[in-house]
Design a protein around this motif. Structure first.
Motif, short mmCIF file in Angstrom:
data_model
loop_
_atom_site.label_atom_id
_atom_site.label_comp_id
_atom_site.label_asym_id
_atom_site.label_seq_id
_atom_site.Cartn_x
_atom_site.Cartn_y
_atom_site.Cartn_z
N GLU A 116 0.76 -1.16 0.19
CA GLU A 116 -0.07 -0.14 0.00
C GLU A 116 0.72 1.24 -0.16
O GLU A 116 0.30 2.39 -0.53
CB GLU A 116 -0.86 -0.16 1.20
CG GLU A 116 -0.36 -0.14 2.37
CD GLU A 116 -0.02 -1.35 3.19
OE1 GLU A 116 -0.16 -1.55 4.38
OE2 GLU A 116 0.41 -2.27 2.41
N GLU A 120 3.02 1.84 -5.87
CA GLU A 120 2.90 2.89 -6.82
C GLU A 120 4.22 3.58 -6.98
O GLU A 120 4.29 4.14 -8.15
CB GLU A 120 1.90 4.09 -5.92
CG GLU A 120 1.50 5.23 -6.91
CD GLU A 120 0.62 6.25 -6.23
OE1 GLU A 120 0.33 7.24 -6.62
OE2 GLU A 120 0.27 5.99 -4.88
N ARG A 135 -7.97 -11.61 -3.34
CA ARG A 135 -8.82 -10.51 -2.92
C ARG A 135 -8.90 -9.80 -1.78
O ARG A 135 -9.37 -8.78 -1.71
CB ARG A 135 -10.24 -10.78 -3.39
CG ARG A 135 -10.87 -11.89 -2.55
CD ARG A 135 -12.41 -12.19 -3.02
NE ARG A 135 -12.98 -13.15 -1.88
CZ ARG A 135 -12.82 -14.25 -1.98
NH1 ARG A 135 -12.30 -15.11 -2.58
NH2 ARG A 135 -13.53 -15.03 -0.88
N GLU A 139 -7.61 -3.95 -1.51
CA GLU A 139 -7.61 -2.65 -1.38
C GLU A 139 -6.27 -1.87 -1.06
O GLU A 139 -6.24 -0.62 -1.25
CB GLU A 139 -8.48 -2.41 0.06
CG GLU A 139 -8.00 -2.61 1.23
CD GLU A 139 -8.00 -4.22 1.46
OE1 GLU A 139 -7.25 -4.59 2.61
OE2 GLU A 139 -8.50 -4.96 0.81
N ARG A 140 -5.47 -2.73 -0.89
CA ARG A 140 -4.11 -2.17 -0.60
C ARG A 140 -3.36 -1.50 -1.80
O ARG A 140 -2.32 -0.89 -1.81
CB ARG A 140 -3.02 -3.07 -0.12
CG ARG A 140 -3.56 -3.63 1.40
CD ARG A 140 -2.38 -4.61 1.81
NE ARG A 140 -2.95 -5.28 3.12
CZ ARG A 140 -2.29 -6.16 3.85
NH1 ARG A 140 -1.20 -6.54 3.31
NH2 ARG A 140 -2.79 -6.67 5.00
N SER A 142 -5.13 0.44 -4.09
CA SER A 142 -6.16 1.68 -4.51
C SER A 142 -5.25 2.72 -5.10
O SER A 142 -5.89 3.32 -5.90
CB SER A 142 -6.96 1.90 -3.62
OG SER A 142 -6.54 2.41 -2.43
N GLY A 143 -4.02 2.63 -4.70
CA GLY A 143 -3.25 3.99 -5.24
C GLY A 143 -2.68 3.74 -6.55
O GLY A 143 -2.25 4.93 -7.11
N THR A 145 -3.83 4.28 -9.53
CA THR A 145 -4.48 4.80 -10.38
C THR A 145 -3.73 5.01 -11.66
O THR A 145 -2.60 5.15 -11.71
CB THR A 145 -4.99 6.21 -9.95
OG1 THR A 145 -3.68 7.05 -9.48
CG2 THR A 145 -5.93 6.01 -8.53
N PRO A 162 -13.09 -3.27 -6.60
CA PRO A 162 -13.28 -2.10 -5.72
C PRO A 162 -12.89 -0.78 -6.10
O PRO A 162 -13.11 0.16 -5.35
CB PRO A 162 -12.65 -2.66 -4.40
CG PRO A 162 -11.72 -3.48 -5.07
CD PRO A 162 -12.23 -4.18 -6.27
N PHE A 163 -12.26 -0.71 -7.20
CA PHE A 163 -11.57 0.89 -7.63
C PHE A 163 -11.35 0.84 -9.36
O PHE A 163 -11.52 -0.52 -9.89
CB PHE A 163 -10.52 1.53 -6.84
CG PHE A 163 -9.40 0.16 -6.76
CD1 PHE A 163 -8.55 0.13 -7.75
CD2 PHE A 163 -9.53 -0.69 -5.73
CE1 PHE A 163 -7.61 -0.86 -7.64
CE2 PHE A 163 -8.57 -1.45 -5.48
CZ PHE A 163 -7.40 -1.77 -6.46
N GLY A 166 -9.74 -1.74 -12.66
CA GLY A 166 -9.45 -3.02 -12.29
C GLY A 166 -10.55 -4.18 -12.82
O GLY A 166 -11.61 -3.84 -13.31
#
Length: 243
Positions: A116, A120, A135, A139-140, A142-143, A145, A162-163, A166
């Motif tokens: 997380e 990135e 899965r 969420e880790r 999500s950065g 983008t 979730p974002f 994906g």
């Protein structure tokens, strides 16, 4: 003696088979992360215990006399809690951890500790990323983008990714090296992200990445519990025999 085998790895399946063959009294426990898990040749329970208090109550109610922890190497919170509770109750406890993967000639690996915070920085925008991390920790990422993300899981998703950016892929292992090479080519994968779980069956994606010269972001394991560490199925069965 009644042994509780905390499962979740291929080694757990082999250990259960060995325990059953030798007539060692044992129960298998699965967390329930997979909807249709493989069957075990021993009595099996599925689902959580309801935290530490629930786990202690289960140990007492079922007269468990030892715990063999063959959960995933990244299930650090569960393993730490299990170790502490077993120590407090003076129950024999050991953790089965297969050796980690190490890079081979031709591998392009970058080692990180916290996806997380670090993913990135290493994966450029516009890259197509294959997340072989499951899965539960999705969420880790999500950065990430501006990247195209693919996450493979065994069960069909219960909701959308979730974002943005994906997509879920459905597949049940094992996968051959040829399967993984074909998939990575079809998707146009630029980066592979993997937890260092170890094991031969899961290593095919690393061999495919090596063949295609795809860089790998390898997530280091959390520290193991302070208890005994067993690194093979044979060692685990020997530990159980000696109880």
């Amino acid at each position: 003696m009644t042994l509780l085998l905390l499962a979740g790895t291929g080694e757990a399946q082999q250990i259960a088979t060995g325990l059953a063959a030798e007539g060692i009294s044992a129960t298998v426990s699965l967390a329930g992360a997979t909807r249709s898990p493989k069957k075990f040749p021993l009595p099996t329970r599925i689902g959580g215990f309801g935290g530490g208090t629930g786990f202690e109550a289960y140990l007492a109610a079922e007269s468990i006399t030892a715990v063999l922890d063959a959960t995933h190497p990244f299930a650090a919170r569960i393993s730490a809690r299990t170790h502490d509770i077993c120590a407090a109750r003076a129950l024999p406890y050991a953790q089965v951890i297969r050796p980690p993967w190490t890079p081979s000639p031709g591998d392009i690996w970058t080692m990180i500790n916290a996806e997380e915070e670090e993913a990135e920085a290493h994966i450029p925008e516009g890259a197509t990323v294959f997340l072989a991390t499951g899965r539960q920790t999705l969420e880790r990422f999500s950065g990430l983008t501006g990247r195209r993300l693919y996450c493979r899981q065994i069960d069909p998703p219960e909701g959308p990714f979730p974002f943005a950016g994906g997509e879920f892929l459905i597949g049940r292992p094992p996968f051959s090296v040829a399967d993984e090479v074909a998939l990575f080519k079809r998707l146009g994968v630029d980066w592979l992200v993997v937890k260092n779980a170890g094991g031969a069956l899961s290593a095919t994606k690393l061999e495919a990445a090596r063949a295609l010269q795809i860089p790998v972001l390898m997530i280091n394991r959390p520290p193991p519990t302070p208890g005994p560490i067993l690194t093979s199925v044979e060692a685990a069965l020997g530990w159980a025999r000696a109880l």
